[in-house]
Scaffold this motif. Sequence first.
Motif, PDB file in Angstrom:
ATOM      1  N   TYR A   1       1.087  -9.945  36.930  1.00  7.32           N
ATOM      2  CA  TYR A   1       0.935 -10.653  38.204  1.00  7.32           C
ATOM      3  C   TYR A   1       2.277 -11.096  38.797  1.00  7.32           C
ATOM      4  CZ  TYR A   1      -0.252 -13.878  41.841  1.00  7.32           C
ATOM      5  OH  TYR A   1      -0.313 -14.496  43.072  1.00  7.32           O
TER       6      TYR A   1
ATOM      7  N   SER B   1      -3.742 -21.580  46.636  1.00 10.36           N
ATOM      8  CA  SER B   1      -2.865 -20.631  47.317  1.00 10.36           C
ATOM      9  C   SER B   1      -3.257 -19.210  46.964  1.00 10.36           C
ATOM     10  CB  SER B   1      -1.403 -20.960  46.978  1.00 10.36           C
ATOM     11  OG  SER B   1      -0.813 -20.051  46.145  1.00 10.36           O
ATOM     12  N   LEU B   2      -3.468 -18.413  47.981  1.00 10.09           N
ATOM     13  CA  LEU B   2      -3.809 -16.988  47.860  1.00 10.09           C
ATOM     14  C   LEU B   2      -5.061 -16.746  47.034  1.00 10.09           C
ATOM     15  CD1 LEU B   2      -0.297 -15.331  47.201  1.00 10.09           C
ATOM     16  CD2 LEU B   2      -1.465 -15.670  49.378  1.00 10.09           C
ATOM     17  N   MET B   3      -5.985 -17.666  47.017  1.00  8.46           N
ATOM     18  CA  MET B   3      -7.183 -17.436  46.195  1.00  8.46           C
ATOM     19  C   MET B   3      -8.492 -17.521  46.967  1.00  8.46           C
ATOM     20  SD  MET B   3      -9.337 -20.099  45.121  1.00  8.46           S
ATOM     21  CE  MET B   3      -9.645 -20.005  43.382  1.00  8.46           C
TER      22      MET B   3
ATOM     23  N   GLY C   1      -3.159 -19.186  38.992  1.00  6.05           N
ATOM     24  CA  GLY C   1      -2.465 -17.994  38.506  1.00  6.05           C
ATOM     25  C   GLY C   1      -1.587 -18.333  37.318  1.00  6.05           C
TER      26      GLY C   1
ATOM     27  N   GLY D   1      -7.047 -22.027  41.072  1.00  5.79           N
ATOM     28  CA  GLY D   1      -6.640 -20.627  41.176  1.00  5.79           C
ATOM     29  C   GLY D   1      -5.138 -20.550  41.009  1.00  5.79           C
TER      30      GLY D   1
ATOM     31  N   HIS E   1       4.764 -21.663  47.952  1.00  8.60           N
ATOM     32  CA  HIS E   1       4.370 -22.837  47.174  1.00  8.60           C
ATOM     33  C   HIS E   1       5.027 -24.104  47.717  1.00  8.60           C
ATOM     34  CE1 HIS E   1       3.490 -19.833  43.707  1.00  8.60           C
ATOM     35  NE2 HIS E   1       2.491 -19.929  44.546  1.00  8.60           N
TER      36      HIS E   1
ATOM     37  N   SER F   1     -13.459 -22.496  36.737  1.00 10.83           N
ATOM     38  CA  SER F   1     -13.692 -21.960  38.076  1.00 10.83           C
ATOM     39  C   SER F   1     -13.706 -23.092  39.107  1.00 10.83           C
ATOM     40  CB  SER F   1     -15.030 -21.217  38.103  1.00 10.83           C
ATOM     41  OG  SER F   1     -15.266 -20.702  39.397  1.00 10.83           O
ATOM     42  N   ILE F   2     -13.365 -22.749  40.322  1.00  9.35           N
ATOM     43  CA  ILE F   2     -13.300 -23.729  41.413  1.00  9.35           C
ATOM     44  C   ILE F   2     -14.634 -24.449  41.611  1.00  9.35           C
ATOM     45  CG2 ILE F   2     -13.898 -21.983  43.164  1.00  9.35           C
ATOM     46  CD1 ILE F   2     -12.015 -23.409  45.096  1.00  9.35           C
TER      47      ILE F   2
ATOM     48  N   GLN G   1     -19.578 -19.390  46.775  1.00  5.87           N
ATOM     49  CA  GLN G   1     -18.600 -19.986  45.861  1.00  5.87           C
ATOM     50  C   GLN G   1     -17.560 -20.784  46.646  1.00  5.87           C
ATOM     51  OE1 GLN G   1     -16.485 -17.256  43.256  1.00  5.87           O
ATOM     52  NE2 GLN G   1     -16.972 -18.578  41.531  1.00  5.87           N
TER      53      GLN G   1
ATOM     54  N   ASP H   1      -7.523 -21.997  36.432  1.00  4.02           N
ATOM     55  CA  ASP H   1      -7.760 -20.622  36.884  1.00  4.02           C
ATOM     56  C   ASP H   1      -8.885 -20.035  36.042  1.00  4.02           C
ATOM     57  OD1 ASP H   1      -5.846 -18.465  38.609  1.00  4.02           O
ATOM     58  OD2 ASP H   1      -7.271 -17.574  37.206  1.00  4.02           O
ATOM     59  N   VAL H   2      -9.632 -19.148  36.668  1.00  6.78           N
ATOM     60  CA  VAL H   2     -10.778 -18.559  35.990  1.00  6.78           C
ATOM     61  C   VAL H   2     -10.364 -17.444  35.024  1.00  6.78           C
ATOM     62  CG1 VAL H   2     -11.355 -16.735  37.655  1.00  6.78           C
ATOM     63  CG2 VAL H   2     -13.195 -18.062  36.606  1.00  6.78           C
ATOM     64  N   GLU H   3      -9.145 -16.938  35.184  1.00  7.12           N
ATOM     65  CA  GLU H   3      -8.669 -15.832  34.337  1.00  7.12           C
ATOM     66  C   GLU H   3      -7.877 -16.379  33.157  1.00  7.12           C
ATOM     67  OE1 GLU H   3      -8.584 -12.568  33.914  1.00  7.12           O
ATOM     68  OE2 GLU H   3      -9.840 -12.003  35.621  1.00  7.12           O
TER      69      GLU H   3
ATOM     70  N   MET I   1      -4.169 -15.457  32.954  1.00  7.79           N
ATOM     71  CA  MET I   1      -3.273 -16.222  33.830  1.00  7.79           C
ATOM     72  C   MET I   1      -2.922 -17.547  33.168  1.00  7.79           C
ATOM     73  SD  MET I   1      -2.605 -14.661  36.637  1.00  7.79           S
ATOM     74  CE  MET I   1      -3.175 -13.677  38.019  1.00  7.79           C
TER      75      MET I   1
HETATM   76  C1  SAM Z   1      -3.674 -13.856  44.092  1.00  2.00           C
HETATM   77  S1  SAM Z   1      -3.838 -14.953  42.748  1.00  2.00           S
HETATM   78  C2  SAM Z   1      -2.920 -16.361  43.316  1.00  2.00           C
HETATM   79  C3  SAM Z   1      -2.319 -17.131  42.190  1.00  2.00           C
HETATM   80  C4  SAM Z   1      -1.459 -18.333  42.594  1.00  2.00           C
HETATM   81  N1  SAM Z   1      -2.248 -19.334  43.254  1.00  2.00           N
HETATM   82  C5  SAM Z   1      -0.286 -17.955  43.457  1.00  2.00           C
HETATM   83  O1  SAM Z   1      -0.067 -18.571  44.498  1.00  2.00           O
HETATM   84  O2  SAM Z   1       0.476 -17.048  43.055  1.00  2.00           O
HETATM   85  C6  SAM Z   1      -5.501 -15.554  42.870  1.00  2.00           C
HETATM   86  C7  SAM Z   1      -5.924 -16.346  41.666  1.00  2.00           C
HETATM   87  O3  SAM Z   1      -7.209 -16.920  41.897  1.00  2.00           O
HETATM   88  C8  SAM Z   1      -7.908 -16.894  40.670  1.00  2.00           C
HETATM   89  N2  SAM Z   1      -9.350 -17.046  40.911  1.00  2.00           N
HETATM   90  C9  SAM Z   1     -10.215 -16.145  41.428  1.00  2.00           C
HETATM   91  N3  SAM Z   1     -11.447 -16.654  41.468  1.00  2.00           N
HETATM   92  C10 SAM Z   1     -11.379 -17.915  40.978  1.00  2.00           C
HETATM   93  C11 SAM Z   1     -12.331 -18.959  40.758  1.00  2.00           C
HETATM   94  N4  SAM Z   1     -13.620 -18.794  41.025  1.00  2.00           N
HETATM   95  N5  SAM Z   1     -11.897 -20.134  40.260  1.00  2.00           N
HETATM   96  C12 SAM Z   1     -10.584 -20.311  39.940  1.00  2.00           C
HETATM   97  N6  SAM Z   1      -9.643 -19.345  40.113  1.00  2.00           N
HETATM   98  C13 SAM Z   1     -10.033 -18.174  40.615  1.00  2.00           C
HETATM   99  C14 SAM Z   1      -7.514 -15.548  40.082  1.00  2.00           C
HETATM  100  O4  SAM Z   1      -7.764 -15.464  38.701  1.00  2.00           O
HETATM  101  C15 SAM Z   1      -6.037 -15.509  40.414  1.00  2.00           C
HETATM  102  O5  SAM Z   1      -5.251 -16.074  39.407  1.00  2.00           O
END
Ligand code: SAM
Length: 236
Positions: free
Chosen positions: A44, A146-148, A81, A79, A60, A129-130, A156, A103-105, A108
């Motif tokens: 990532y 950010s970006l999520m 990351g 989220g 950020h 998860s959010i 959701q 973060d859900v992953e 990450m």
């Molecule tokens: C594009 S990345 C952005 C990561 C970080 N916020 C950044 O600015 O670089 C999106 C992130 O959202 C997370 N994500 C997706 N669905 C989610 C959920 N339901 N709850 C929490 N995180 C989630 C993904 O696992 C991923 O790490």
Amino acid sequence: MSLASRIHGHFHPPDDAGAHDHGHAHAAVDDQRGDASPFWVRHYDRVARIVAFGRLDRLHEGALALGEFKPGLALLDVGCGTGDLILRAESQVDGRGTFVGLDVERGMIDQAKRKALDHQVDVTFGEASIDAIPYPDETFDIVTSSLMFHHLAPEQQRDGLAEIHRVLTPGGRLVVVDINTAKRSVISRLPGHRTGDTTDPLRAKVAGQLRDAGFETVSAGSHLVESLSYAMGTKP
Ligand SMILES: C[S@@+](CC[C@H](N)C(=O)[O-])C[C@H]1O[C@@H](n2cnc3c(N)ncnc32)[C@H](O)[C@@H]1O
């Protein structure tokens, strides 16, 4: 208390509400099993830096400025990351505050925890998860995303905003920064981002979702990084 337990010790998911913190043993387990995360998770940081042309720091920084982040506040990044926004915030105020990234992953979160250990900082990263944030009501002064947001299905997004509203203190702020998919850019042309939007979704949609979730003084506009926008609001 050891550094590791300080980093992991804050994270107490009530009744395992969709959250899993594997604590200090986690990194050791990962080393044994190898990293089974998807490619985009494992790489990532590299991929995001290329796609964002090195503007992740500004992204950020801009999100924290919009939230009026300052020393002593409790910050949650959903989220998160690999944790860069939270680590930036921690260093910006020399650790004076509370810093949580979810973060859900799992892959990450593993990377975020490794960075926290490398930097020897007192931050908490957890897998959640959010729409199931494992913290009590009114815990955080600022929540960033950010970006999520575009990754989430509409239900959701609705449930996630309700959760964020719940964990914010009265007067607390939510800042959502995401891709303006109506703008032509490298990022909006990536697979999954070609939405056909003709208007900025943050202005046209997300701001309304924030109002529906109970946020006030909602605003939306262009982020200082071109091709991104923000929507933000305050919990009354
Ligand atoms: C594009 S990345 C952005 C990561 C970080 N916020 C950044 O600015 O670089 C999106 C992130 O959202 C997370 N994500 C997706 N669905 C989610 C959920 N339901 N709850 C929490 N995180 C989630 C993904 O696992 C991923 O790490």
